[in-house]
Design a protein around this motif. Structure first.
Motif, PDB file in Angstrom:
ATOM      1  N   ASN A  11       0.559  -1.643   0.319  1.00  0.00           N
ATOM      2  CA  ASN A  11       0.020  -0.288  -0.359  1.00  0.00           C
ATOM      3  C   ASN A  11       0.722   0.756  -0.379  1.00  0.00           C
ATOM      4  OD1 ASN A  11      -1.968  -1.740   0.394  1.00  0.00           O
ATOM      5  ND2 ASN A  11      -2.415  -1.320   2.176  1.00  0.00           N
ATOM      6  N   LYS A  12       1.209   1.604  -1.305  1.00  0.00           N
ATOM      7  CA  LYS A  12       1.860   2.754  -1.679  1.00  0.00           C
ATOM      8  C   LYS A  12       1.647   3.303  -2.832  1.00  0.00           C
ATOM      9  CE  LYS A  12       5.779   4.290   0.374  1.00  0.00           C
ATOM     10  NZ  LYS A  12       7.878   3.998   0.535  1.00  0.00           N
ATOM     11  N   ILE A  13       1.823   4.890  -3.177  1.00  0.00           N
ATOM     12  CA  ILE A  13       2.106   5.412  -4.688  1.00  0.00           C
ATOM     13  C   ILE A  13       2.864   5.785  -4.886  1.00  0.00           C
ATOM     14  CG2 ILE A  13       0.611   7.754  -5.303  1.00  0.00           C
ATOM     15  CD1 ILE A  13      -1.109   6.889  -3.049  1.00  0.00           C
ATOM     16  N   ALA A  14       3.253   5.749  -6.226  1.00  0.00           N
ATOM     17  CA  ALA A  14       4.557   5.988  -6.354  1.00  0.00           C
ATOM     18  C   ALA A  14       3.859   6.533  -8.497  1.00  0.00           C
ATOM     19  CB  ALA A  14       5.956   5.319  -7.601  1.00  0.00           C
ATOM     20  N   ILE A  15       5.180   7.870  -7.840  1.00  0.00           N
ATOM     21  CA  ILE A  15       4.428   8.577  -9.350  1.00  0.00           C
ATOM     22  C   ILE A  15       6.492   8.352 -10.591  1.00  0.00           C
ATOM     23  CG2 ILE A  15       4.074  10.650 -10.922  1.00  0.00           C
ATOM     24  CD1 ILE A  15       2.592  11.123  -8.558  1.00  0.00           C
ATOM     25  N   GLY A  16       6.521   7.660 -11.606  1.00  0.00           N
ATOM     26  CA  GLY A  16       7.600   8.033 -12.551  1.00  0.00           C
ATOM     27  C   GLY A  16       8.133   7.321 -13.960  1.00  0.00           C
ATOM     28  N   LYS A  17       8.765   7.389 -13.806  1.00  0.00           N
ATOM     29  CA  LYS A  17       9.101   6.462 -15.318  1.00  0.00           C
ATOM     30  C   LYS A  17       8.973   5.282 -15.864  1.00  0.00           C
ATOM     31  CE  LYS A  17      10.491  10.338 -18.420  1.00  0.00           C
ATOM     32  NZ  LYS A  17      11.655  10.770 -18.961  1.00  0.00           N
ATOM     33  N   ILE A  18       8.354   4.341 -16.649  1.00  0.00           N
ATOM     34  CA  ILE A  18       8.561   2.971 -16.672  1.00  0.00           C
ATOM     35  C   ILE A  18       9.996   2.326 -17.045  1.00  0.00           C
ATOM     36  CG2 ILE A  18       6.922   1.293 -17.750  1.00  0.00           C
ATOM     37  CD1 ILE A  18       4.763   2.679 -17.344  1.00  0.00           C
ATOM     38  N   PHE A  19      10.199   1.182 -16.405  1.00  0.00           N
ATOM     39  CA  PHE A  19      11.552   0.858 -16.915  1.00  0.00           C
ATOM     40  C   PHE A  19      11.218  -0.841 -17.383  1.00  0.00           C
ATOM     41  CE2 PHE A  19      15.255  -2.001 -16.676  1.00  0.00           C
ATOM     42  CZ  PHE A  19      15.858  -0.998 -16.926  1.00  0.00           C
ATOM     43  N   LEU A  20      10.782  -1.553 -18.860  1.00  0.00           N
ATOM     44  CA  LEU A  20      11.027  -2.705 -18.879  1.00  0.00           C
ATOM     45  C   LEU A  20      11.874  -3.486 -18.210  1.00  0.00           C
ATOM     46  CD1 LEU A  20       8.532  -2.420 -21.640  1.00  0.00           C
ATOM     47  CD2 LEU A  20       7.630  -2.257 -19.677  1.00  0.00           C
ATOM     48  N   TYR A  21      11.876  -4.750 -17.710  1.00  0.00           N
ATOM     49  CA  TYR A  21      12.563  -5.788 -17.258  1.00  0.00           C
ATOM     50  C   TYR A  21      12.517  -6.765 -18.073  1.00  0.00           C
ATOM     51  CZ  TYR A  21      15.627  -9.076 -15.004  1.00  0.00           C
ATOM     52  OH  TYR A  21      16.344  -9.997 -14.309  1.00  0.00           O
ATOM     53  N   HIS A  22      13.315  -7.167 -19.781  1.00  0.00           N
ATOM     54  CA  HIS A  22      12.899  -9.182 -20.029  1.00  0.00           C
ATOM     55  C   HIS A  22      13.924  -8.850 -19.081  1.00  0.00           C
ATOM     56  CE1 HIS A  22       9.689  -7.065 -22.708  1.00  0.00           C
ATOM     57  NE2 HIS A  22      10.083  -5.900 -22.919  1.00  0.00           N
ATOM     58  N   LYS A  23      13.641 -10.807 -18.857  1.00  0.00           N
ATOM     59  CA  LYS A  23      14.696 -11.065 -18.795  1.00  0.00           C
ATOM     60  C   LYS A  23      14.389 -12.722 -20.149  1.00  0.00           C
ATOM     61  CE  LYS A  23      13.042 -12.591 -15.622  1.00  0.00           C
ATOM     62  NZ  LYS A  23      11.787 -13.380 -13.838  1.00  0.00           N
ATOM     63  N   LYS A  24      15.516 -12.308 -20.523  1.00  0.00           N
ATOM     64  CA  LYS A  24      15.151 -13.122 -21.932  1.00  0.00           C
ATOM     65  C   LYS A  24      17.029 -14.031 -21.637  1.00  0.00           C
ATOM     66  CE  LYS A  24      16.726  -9.287 -25.555  1.00  0.00           C
ATOM     67  NZ  LYS A  24      17.679  -9.337 -25.378  1.00  0.00           N
ATOM     68  N   GLU A  25      16.671 -14.790 -22.620  1.00  0.00           N
ATOM     69  CA  GLU A  25      18.208 -15.804 -22.392  1.00  0.00           C
ATOM     70  C   GLU A  25      18.300 -15.250 -24.455  1.00  0.00           C
ATOM     71  OE1 GLU A  25      18.941 -18.902 -22.083  1.00  0.00           O
ATOM     72  OE2 GLU A  25      18.368 -18.950 -20.257  1.00  0.00           O
ATOM     73  N   THR A  26      19.490 -14.694 -24.148  1.00  0.00           N
ATOM     74  CA  THR A  26      20.802 -14.566 -25.401  1.00  0.00           C
ATOM     75  C   THR A  26      20.548 -15.427 -26.337  1.00  0.00           C
ATOM     76  OG1 THR A  26      21.838 -13.517 -23.709  1.00  0.00           O
ATOM     77  CG2 THR A  26      22.309 -13.235 -26.068  1.00  0.00           C
ATOM     78  N   GLN A  27      19.390 -14.771 -27.713  1.00  0.00           N
ATOM     79  CA  GLN A  27      19.428 -15.505 -28.766  1.00  0.00           C
ATOM     80  C   GLN A  27      20.853 -15.721 -29.286  1.00  0.00           C
ATOM     81  OE1 GLN A  27      16.827 -17.821 -30.181  1.00  0.00           O
ATOM     82  NE2 GLN A  27      16.183 -16.574 -27.957  1.00  0.00           N
ATOM     83  N   VAL A  28      21.611 -16.424 -30.073  1.00  0.00           N
ATOM     84  CA  VAL A  28      22.447 -16.342 -30.609  1.00  0.00           C
ATOM     85  C   VAL A  28      21.982 -17.637 -32.039  1.00  0.00           C
ATOM     86  CG1 VAL A  28      25.334 -17.076 -30.305  1.00  0.00           C
ATOM     87  CG2 VAL A  28      24.008 -16.333 -28.495  1.00  0.00           C
ATOM     88  N   LYS A  29      23.088 -16.511 -32.982  1.00  0.00           N
ATOM     89  CA  LYS A  29      23.147 -17.358 -34.027  1.00  0.00           C
ATOM     90  C   LYS A  29      24.063 -18.257 -34.083  1.00  0.00           C
ATOM     91  CE  LYS A  29      19.467 -15.199 -36.032  1.00  0.00           C
ATOM     92  NZ  LYS A  29      19.107 -13.771 -37.045  1.00  0.00           N
ATOM     93  N   ARG A  30      23.954 -19.176 -35.527  1.00  0.00           N
ATOM     94  CA  ARG A  30      25.496 -20.213 -35.592  1.00  0.00           C
ATOM     95  C   ARG A  30      25.392 -19.273 -37.606  1.00  0.00           C
ATOM     96  NH1 ARG A  30      26.861 -24.988 -37.796  1.00  0.00           N
ATOM     97  NH2 ARG A  30      28.764 -26.163 -36.992  1.00  0.00           N
ATOM     98  N   THR A  31      26.547 -18.348 -36.717  1.00  0.00           N
ATOM     99  CA  THR A  31      26.855 -17.605 -38.885  1.00  0.00           C
ATOM    100  C   THR A  31      28.208 -18.251 -39.122  1.00  0.00           C
ATOM    101  OG1 THR A  31      25.432 -15.672 -37.622  1.00  0.00           O
ATOM    102  CG2 THR A  31      26.446 -15.612 -39.751  1.00  0.00           C
ATOM    103  N   HIS A  32      28.374 -18.589 -40.169  1.00  0.00           N
ATOM    104  CA  HIS A  32      29.541 -18.526 -41.119  1.00  0.00           C
ATOM    105  C   HIS A  32      29.865 -17.469 -41.799  1.00  0.00           C
ATOM    106  CE1 HIS A  32      32.615 -21.101 -43.123  1.00  0.00           C
ATOM    107  NE2 HIS A  32      32.741 -19.657 -44.662  1.00  0.00           N
TER     108      HIS A  32
END
Ligand code: PEP
Ligand code: MG
Length: 568
Positions: A11-32
């Motif tokens: 129970n508290k109020i906050a005002i501010g900018k939104i930061f989106l935290y995406h947990k993601k496994e880093t996608q790695v491509k295999r390239t020649h």
């Protein structure tokens, strides 16, 4: 302006900018790759950049969390410069003519598998570190690629660029898979947050938490309350919210996106009212927690880390009724050593200056996972291999914690409490281990204090055998969060069941009543440390039942004192 309805957590109020935290496994491509030497140069530049970031993080950690905790980033730097690691990356690029990202990912996987298979627990724990190091290198390679795409011709990315975006940065600065990258104090939005992630956040940069999933009874929610940070769950936020302004109203569980000036003004006034209310409550500091007719209870606080002690002192906690010591394990990348734990417990008891500090031995498992424990995936983790079950099964872990606790007990009033108890034999076995650790300390001439022993009553089994348990311990602390989960057969992590997870259920209240009676009969004092302890609609009921102590999040200390003092 748009309004979204979720569920409230704090129970508290906050005002501010939104930061989106995406947990993601880093996608790695295999390239020649044809030009392998250019790829090596690209890798080396990314490595230098990643090293410079690690250096900045190390310096920041040194100031904020001290040399011991910062040391891990030194280890990461060493790993990043390790010749075996680098040779493997270069060999894959040159020998197999493959891209740097793939070479780093493959090397990271191989090294981490190798570490995980070693016998030594310390080396096993390095598996997670080498993965971290590889992820960091891949992120640096991705960033470099993106910059060379975005950069006007002739301009090159500088490795010394700051890790943190500048203030008023573009929306992309408010979206990341790195929690440490928040540009300013922000409203952090994430799909879900694990307790280990929450506890590692830099609280000074978080105005509020908003998650898409999660339950109001989870440990992440409890941590938000302990940290006194406004939080709302169940909000289906969108990707384009990054960098936009929002209001998080923790009272109603709403998020207002891009509020108009009138709403911002109204909410700022309410925040000011909250501030005034808390200033008024501050006048209760130094006053007794006693009813008008003179019935007093002890009012203690729940903490999850050493840094929470400041809030306990500011809110005049009379002691610490629950130190969730497992967060020391969750904050760490590897087993906290006896010395590290000793220093943490010692700091808490010393700062509490003679007031009681109840440390619960580690309750890892279920939603509280640390990678280096290598716990197997379970179908029913809440009823699985956790807490005292791990401790008794792996006494070497338990003994280390008990030694650290006993050593710290020489510096203040420390009590030890065992979690998730279901049988008398668990208590007897734990006490036996404790006695043998005491004997070991005595032999080495290491001092320890007079330690009270308690158990958490958080399973129906413990309720039913509380009369027998009382004969073996000095105190009970009722964990209503888990007691409700197991009594009502409701997974506290399942948000679909939040509405029927009812700790006011007569079964829970009767259990509390009978635990208090049985405890007192057997000579044990009885407290409550679950979230229900802070529910002021029940304060009268608890006092009538004969409760001796209530332990609540620091922000609830003064409201509960106010409630007690208003009773007859
Ligand atoms: C409880 O179960 O009530 C309790 C205090 O422990 P935790 O919430 O950490 O499981
Ligand atoms: Mg519990």
């Amino acid at each position: 302006m748009e309004q979204y309805q979720g569920k409230t957590v704090c129970n508290k109020i906050a005002i501010g900018k939104i930061f989106l935290y995406h947990k993601k496994e880093t996608q790695v491509k295999r390239t020649h790759i044809d030009d392998t030497e250019a790829e090596i140069r690209r890798f080396d530049a990314a490595k230098d950049y990643a090293l410079s970031l690690l250096d900045q993080i190390y310096k920041k950690a040194l100031v904020e969390v001290g040399a011991d905790n910062a040391a891990i980033f030194e280890v990461h730097k060493m790993m990043m410069e390790d010749t075996d690691y680098l040779d493997s990356v270069y060999n894959i690029i040159r020998g197999q003519k493959l891209n740097a990202e793939y070479a780093v990912a493959a090397t990271g996987d191989n090294f981490s598998r190798m570490f995980a298979q070693m016998d030594d627990a310390y080396m096993q724990a390095r598996a997670a570190d080498v993965k971290d190091v590889s992820e960091r290198l891949i992120a640096a390679l991705h960033r470099q690629k993106k910059e060379s795409r975005d950069m006007p011709a002739g301009k090159e990315a500088r490795a010394s660029d700051s890790a943190l975006p500048k203030r008023d940065a573009s929306p992309s600065a408010y979206r990341a898979d790195d929690r440490s990258a928040v540009p300013e104090p922000v409203i952090l939005m994430a799909d879900d947050l694990a307790p280990s992630e929450t506890v590692q956040m830099d609280k000074s940069r978080i105005l509020a938490f908003v998650t898409r999933h999660g339950s109001s009874n989870s440990h992440t929610a409890i941590l938000a309350r302990t940290m006194n940070i406004p939080a709302v769950i169940g909000i289906d936020f969108q990707d384009d919210w990054a960098g936009k302004t929002a209001i998080v109203d923790g009272y109603t569980g709403t998020v207002i996106l891009e509020p108009d000036t009138k709403t911002i003004k109204q909410m700022t006034t309410r925040m000011q009212e909250d501030e005034n209310k808390s200033l008024l409550l501050k006048e209760l500091r130094g006053k007794q927690t006693v009813t008008k007719s003179g019935k007093s209870i002890r009012l203690y606080a729940n903490i999850g880390s050493v840094s929470d002690v400041a809030q306990v002192l500011q809110n005049d906690g009379e002691g610490i009724g629950l130190f969730r010591s497992e967060f020391l394990y969750l904050e760490s990348k590897t087993w906290p050593t006896e010395e590290e734990q000793f220093r943490a417990y010692k700091m808490v008891v010393e700062n509490m200056a003679g007031k009681k500090v109840i440390v619960r031995t580690m309750d890892v498992g279920a939603d509280k996972q640390a990678e280096y424990f290598h716990l197997e995936k379970e179908d029913n983790p809440a009823m699985g291999y956790r807490a005292i079950r791990i401790c008794l099964d792996r006494p070497e872990i338990f003994r280390t914690q008990l030694r650290a606790l006993l050593r710290a007990s020489a510096y203040g009033r420390l009590s030890i409490m065992f979690p998730m108890i279901i049988s008398l034999s668990e208590v007897l076995e734990s006490k036996k281990l404790l006695e043998s650790v005491k004997a070991e300390l005595r032999e080495s001439g290491i001092p320890y204090g007079d330690v009270e022993i308690g158990v958490m009553i958080e399973t129906p089994a413990a309720v039913w055998i509380s009369e027998e348990l009382a004969g073996e311990v000095d105190f009970f602390s009722i964990g209503t969060n888990d007691l409700a989960q197991y009594t009502l057969a409701i997974d506290r992590q399942n948000p679909k069941l939040d509405s029927i997870y009812d700790p006011h259920h007569p079964a829970i209240l009767r259990a509390i009543q009978s635990v208090i009676e049985n405890g007192h009969k057997g000579g044990a004092w009885v407290g409550i440390c679950g979230e229900l302890a802070a529910d002021t609609t029940l304060t009268q009921t608890f006092i009538d039942m004969g409760i001796d102590e209530l332990s609540v999040s620091p922000a609830f200390l003064l409201p509960v004192r106010e409630a007690v003092r208003s009773l007859e």
